[in-house]
Every structure is written in C-alpha cells, then in structure tokens.
Design a protein around this motif. Structure first.
Motif: not given
Lengths: 229, 236, 277
Positions: A168, A179, A183, A192-193, A196-197, A199-200, A203-204
């Motif tokens: 990232s 990432t 962005r 943003p939240v 990024f949630l 994307a997160g 990744y998880l």
C-alpha cells in the motif's frame, strides 16, 4: 455512511488488485530466493559474512519502509551518475523501484526468519548427516533447509501478510494499486471513509487467504504432528 | 546532490527543524506506545477471560488492525475519527467544534495499531507464566486483583519485554506514516525540506539516519531492561 | 506499574480536546506550493497567500492561525473542522462547490505544460493561440486541444493529485497520454528532471518559481496558457457550507484589498506580475 458508495468503490478498487498482486508475488518470490544465501551467510561461522548480513538487517529493520521507498525512487533519481548508467533501465520505472524497495526489506526480515529455522535444526541431525558421509551441499539441501522452512512457516506467513500491507505504500510513488485507487476516489468524492473501508476489506480478505494457506502448509508439512488415529 | 549546507542549524538550514521533529517523533511514539499498552491490557483480558462476546470483539479488533495496511488505518482514523467524535458529542448535546489536534490524532492512530500488536505479545507472555503460581496465590488468600498485580503482572511483563521491544520499533517506524495528519515528525519534516530545497537525497538520508539512531538507542535500552528483569534467573 | 500506565495515559490525553476559540480564525494551507504558500528554512510559512491572509485578518480584526495540511486531505480536514478556511491556491470549480463554499476569487493564474529543454516538445505554439479559455469553449479551443493531444500522444504527463490539472488531463486527454499522480508539485518537478515525465501540467506561477532555481533552469514552457472550464475561475478561499459569517468577513476583506490595490502589490512582489482578480 454511504453504503452504495462503498459498494461502487469496491469494484473500482478491485481493478487495482492486479497491481497489488504483481507487487506481492514478484517481491515475495525474489525475496524468498535471495534470503536463503543471506540466511546461510548469517548462520555461518565466517565472521565477515555473518557480521555484514547482521549490519544489513540492522539498518533495514531500523528505518521505516517509507523512507527506503522515497530514497530509492526520488533520492536515486537525482544522482546524475545513476541516471546515465545501465541501472536507470530498472530505476526509472516506479514499479521496479517499488519491487526493489520491497525486496530489500523482505530479504532482511526473511533472512532472520530462515536463520532461526536453520539454527533450530538439532545437532543430532547434523551429526547423523556427517556420519552418513553426506557432503555439505546435500546436507543443506536435503535436511537442513527443508527442516528450516518447516520451522519458519509461521514466521514467514507473518512476513507474507506484512508484504501485502507494505504494497500500500507503493501507491505513494505513482503506482495505481488498491490504496492509490482508494485515494483517487477520496479526491473525487470527498468520502475518504467509504473509499478506505472498501480497500481495507479487500486487504483483509487477501490476508485471510494467506493465513489459511499457511495453515494448510503447516498441516501438510507436519505429518508427524497430526493426531494418529 | 548531497547538500550538507542545508543541514546546519539556524535560519538558513534545516538542522534545527529536523532535530525538533525527531523529538516530536519520540513524543508521539511514547504516547502511542503508552496508549497501546493501556488498551492492550483490556483486550488481552478480553481474550483470556473466557467471556465469549468479549473474546470475539478483541479478536475482531486485532485481526482487522493487523490485517489492514497501517496507512489505511491511519487514514480511516484521521478522516473518520473527528467526524465520529463530533457525532458522539452531538448526541450529548455539544454542538461546537471539537478540535483534535494533529498530535492527538497521530497518537490515537498509531496507538491503536500498537495496541493490536501489544495484545498478541501480552497473550503470549501470559501463556508462559506458570498457572500454578496463580493457584498458589489463591490458596494463600490473595484476592484476584492482588494476584494479578503482585504475582502475575510482573512476570508477564518480564516475558513480554522482548516482544514489547519489537512493538516499540514497529510503533516508532509507523509514526513515519502519520504525515497525513499534518503532524511534523521526522518523515514530514524531511519531505517538506526536500520539497523546498529540491534535494530529496540529502533529506531522505538524514531521515533514515535519524530513525536509525532512534532505533539503535531503543534496542540498547530494551536490552538493558531485559538484562535487569532477568537478573535473578538461574543460568543453566 | 499502575502509576506508569496512568502517566502514559495522561501524556496521551494532555492534548486531547481543545475547543476552537471563536476569536481566532484557523487557516489551512499546504505549505509546499511556492510562491503561493511555502515553508522556508526557518520553518516559517511564507508566500503570496500568507501575506494576503495575514493582511486580510488584520483588516478583519481577528487573530489568524496558520495550519499546514498535506494537499491530499485538505478539504476533508476542513470538513472535519481542523481549520476554518482553506487558503492554498485552490481553484474555484463546480465540483468543489458541491462540498464547500468559496469566497470571491482573490488571485488567478493560468495553467501551462512544462517540459525539459531539448526534449523536442518545448515552445510549441498550438493553433496560433497563446491563451486558451475553456469557458464556453468553441471550435477554436477544441482545435487547440486536439492539436495538443496529437503533439503529446503517448507521452507521460505528471500532475499533482486532486488538482484541476488532474481533472483537465482526465477530461480532455484521457487515453492520449499516460497520467501519473503525485503528492506535491515538487515531486512532479523532480520526476520531470529525472526523465520519468515527458511533461508536467501545473500553474504558471509555480513553474516559473521552479525555473528560477538552479536545478530548474532546464525547464521550459510549451503550448498555450489554459484557464476557465475545468480549470475553474480563479483561486478562492474554501469554507464549510454552514460558515456563512466567515465567508462574508473574508469577502469583505478581499473586496477591500482589491479596491485599494494592496492585493495586486502582494502578487507583484511574489509572482513578479499582478495576478489579483
């Protein structure tokens, strides 16, 4: 919390998955291969080899990955000597700069993990190898390294997860992996939240897959630890 | 290329700003580590207590934080954090702006990451401590609280020290990622300096050197701490 | 142990919630965008907008506090309440107006491509036009864009992310050039010098400032100066939609400074030309 936005973002970010996976697979494979001689050097009895690898690991582990990435990408780019040499073929491209930074980083950590594995091979096994007249090469290849890898599996699994997370940071040198795409979404939607949630969670999921893979490898390569019925 | 003249102290060089930013890095790392240990005590307790719901929450927390890139965690807390705190404050009737400054945001973001790693360290250390000690303490009439404070905690701390040293190094390096909050620590200061002077090599190397100095001193301190806590161990 | 933990917790919390002082206006800026706003070696903010902001606050009779924030998060941080107004060379665009309100424009500067001398791309004249205004773009402007696209086909163009320059590339040059996004304008300059970028797109003032440094001497403009359309209408201060009082205060100060010429003096000092609106 705009759930529809998260859902839409999901697919945009998913398109960056291939860049992320390319970074992970190439860096891990190169790192794995290069770490083996480093680990052997570290575990060897030659002071010079052992000490140089020690200092290499010390410096790499003592500085943040971000600094290493910036140093390689921007720092080396300002040196005229580098720009006019054959190295520039590799260093010009941000993807290869990213891979270089990731490989340098992962070799340091992996070499330590493998060293732990190598040094955990019991003296008894080494003595039996010698008594059977095995050459050093065969001893390492057939006995020590396989044992070391098995011992290193949990630690290396951790390293694989760290690698996925480290990719990232490569978004900061213009590579549009997940990432970076997240962005970009943030710039467009000022949300943003949600970006990024989305994307997160990807990744998880990737890290979940890695954990399962390592668990499978541990089960497969430890037949002697499975419960005998 | 390498501009040493830019590193001098005073108004024409960045040396003094870099030094101040190093102190900021140390401060925010200390706060984050402190917050991390504090939170980790609760999450470790949740994991070992046997209460199913608490355990699920704690596992969820550590899995998510350790599974998502640190950069994303910091972004989420920075962009989502102020909004959520103000949302909560609105519920309580406070309608003004609560300003969370960069230091606090940085501390909370890195602290929550640090807590997840510290939890795993404490859990491992707890499992090493001999359960028989807790039983012995109980049979002597010590309350659960006193057993924990006087018997278990010191030993858990001793076994956790190497792991905590590792977490400290991780925390120190993670502070390089909080430049998005606007906090001027080593990474941000060196980026600012490199942008102004168009000399990234000088300042990336300076930043690397500063971090290396910090991690070297930290590992020396942790080694001394480990030696001190192991002073009464019988050497086989 | 308990004391240790409590002390650490106290350290973490000592700077927690501070309620914003109503008499102070906090101004958010980037601090990496000379000559608009920049941090100097003494660690202080300096630039045309810094002087403008300080002067405006003087006239409004309030205390001003400058806060630096990376360009990435500059609007989200405003919306989160980290500061009250953004003065950071932010162009007034329809897209941004959906989220924030803008003061009246106080400065305006065009956007122009820049390349390295000797790259073959410098000093291109496109369709005989020096300036291209994309407001009410007609056939002439479209022709200019088309010609530029043909000249730049398959090149790599670098811009700062979340800018009008990125928007222009995505709207008018999508598929024609390879777009690379960077955190700050200086990163694009570095990569232009390193040869990773064939061209950069940034505003004229900032590129001229770079060209005046000794490393930037090899940079040359190319193509026309763009304004309007996707580039927005001048640079304004951004405030939250509900902060109407702050908006009015600033508009009054801007009008005053435009009328008495102090704003054009400030821009002449920093940009070498008058770019006040």
């Amino acid at each position: 919390m705009n759930f529809e936005l998260i859902y839409n973002n999901f697919f945009i970010i998913l398109s960056g998955l291939d860049e992320t996976l390319k970074l992970v697979v190439i860096s891990l494979s190169l790192g794995f291969i290069i770490a083996i001689p480093f680990a052997l050097a570290r575990a060897s009895s030659f002071k010079i080899l052992s000490q140089s690898v020690y200092y290499y690991v010390f410096v790499i582990r003592g500085t943040p990955l971000l600094v290493q990435i910036y140093l390689i990408y921007y720092g080396l780019g300002t040196i005229l000597f580098v720009r006019e040499s054959f190295l520039w073929i590799v260093l010009k491209d941000p993807f290869f700069c990213g891979v270089l930074a990731l490989v340098i980083n992962t070799v340091a950590y992996t070499a330590e993990i493998f060293r732990g594995g190598i040094q955990s091979v019991t003296k008894g096994q080494i003595e039996s190898c010698k008594s059977l007249g095995m050459s050093r090469f065969i001893m390492y290849f057939k006995i020590i390294l396989p044992c070391a890898f098995r011992q290193a599996l949990p630690g290396y699994g951790n390293e694989m997860i760290l690698m996925v997370k480290s990719t990232s940071l490569i978004s900061l040198i213009t590579i549009m992996e997940m990432t970076g795409l997240a962005r970009n979404i943030m710039y467009k939607n000022y949300a943003p939240v949600e970006a990024f949630l989305a994307a997160g969670s990807i990744y998880l999921f990737l890290n979940f897959l890695i954990v399962q893979f390592i668990k499978f490898l541990e089960w497969k390569y430890n037949p002697h630890l499975r419960i005998k019925t | 290329m390498l501009r040493f003249d830019l590193l001098i102290f005073g108004d024409t060089g960045w040396g003094d700003e870099l030094l101040i930013s190093s102190i900021m890095t140390i401060l925010v790392s200390l706060s984050a580590m402190g917050l991390g240990i504090f939170v980790a005590i609760f999450t470790t307790w949740a994991k070992i207590s046997g209460n199913f719901i608490l355990k699920i929450f704690a596992n969820f927390y550590t899995t998510v934080i350790r599974g998502i890139p640190e950069l994303l965690v910091i972004y989420l807390i920075f962009f989502g954090g102020s909004a959520s705190i103000m949302y909560v404050a609105k519920i309580f009737g406070y309608n003004g702006y609560i300003e969370l400054n960069a230091f606090t945001m940085g501390t909370i973001s890195v602290g929550l990451i640090s807590a997840a790693y510290s939890t795993e360290v404490f859990r491992g250390a707890y499992s090493i401590v001999n359960k028989g000690q807790a039983e012995a303490a109980h049979s002597l009439g010590l309350s659960k609280f006193h057993t924990f404070i006087k018997v278990l905690a010191p030993q858990i701390l001793k076994h956790a020290l190497p792991g905590l040293g590792n977490v400290w190094q991780i925390t120190l390096k993670d502070t390089a990622l909080i430049s998005v909050t606007g906090l001027v620590e080593i990474m941000r200061q060196s980026r600012i300096a490199s942008n102004v002077s168009h000399s990234p090599l000088t300042f990336c190397l300076s930043a690397a050197l500063l971090y290396l100095i910090l991690t070297t001193f930290s590992s020396k301190i942790f080694n001394k701490l480990e030696d001190y806590s192991n002073r009464n161990d019988i050497v086989a | 142990m308990k004391k240790f933990i409590l002390t650490l917790l106290a350290i973490s919390l000592f700077s927690l919630a501070t309620i914003a002082n109503a008499k102070t206006i906090r101004i958010g800026t980037e601090g990496a965008y000379p000559p608009w706003n920049n941090l100097n070696t003494a660690g202080q903010l300096e630039g045309a907008e810094i002087d403008f902001g300080n002067e405006a606050c003087l006239r409004m009779g309030v205390e001003c506090e400058w806060v630096t924030q990376d360009w990435d998060g500059i609007i989200p941080a405003l919306l989160n309440g980290k500061y009250d107004i953004i003065i950071a060379g932010m162009s007034i665009t329809e897209e941004r107006k959906e989220k924030v309100n803008f003061t009246n424009g106080y400065m305006t500067d065009g956007a122009r491509f820049a390349v390295l001398k000797g790259s073959g791309l410098e000093d291109m004249t496109i369709a005989g036009m020096d300036k291209v205004n994309l407001n009410d773009a007609g056939g002439k402007e479209q022709a200019a864009i088309g010609q530029l696209n043909a000249a730049m086909k398959d090149k790599t163009v670098c811009v700062q992310s979340a800018t009008i320059h990125q928007n222009y590339l995505e709207k008018h040059m999508a598929g024609v050039v390879e777009v690379k996004l960077y955190q700050s304008v200086d990163d694009t300059n570095l990569d232009l010098l390193a040869g990773r970028c064939d061209a950069i797109l940034a505003d004229v003032g900032s590129t001229i400032d770079y060209m005046s440094t000794d490393v930037g001497a090899n940079v040359a403009f190319t193509g026309p100066t763009f304004s309007g359309g996707v580039f927005g209408d001048g640079v304004g201060g951004a405030v939250k939609k509900e902060d109407t009082e702050i908006l009015e205060m600033w508009n009054a100060a801007i009008a005053e400074m435009l009328a008495d010429g102090s704003l054009s003096e400030i821009t002449k000092q920093w940009f070498g030309r008058d770019i006040s609106m």
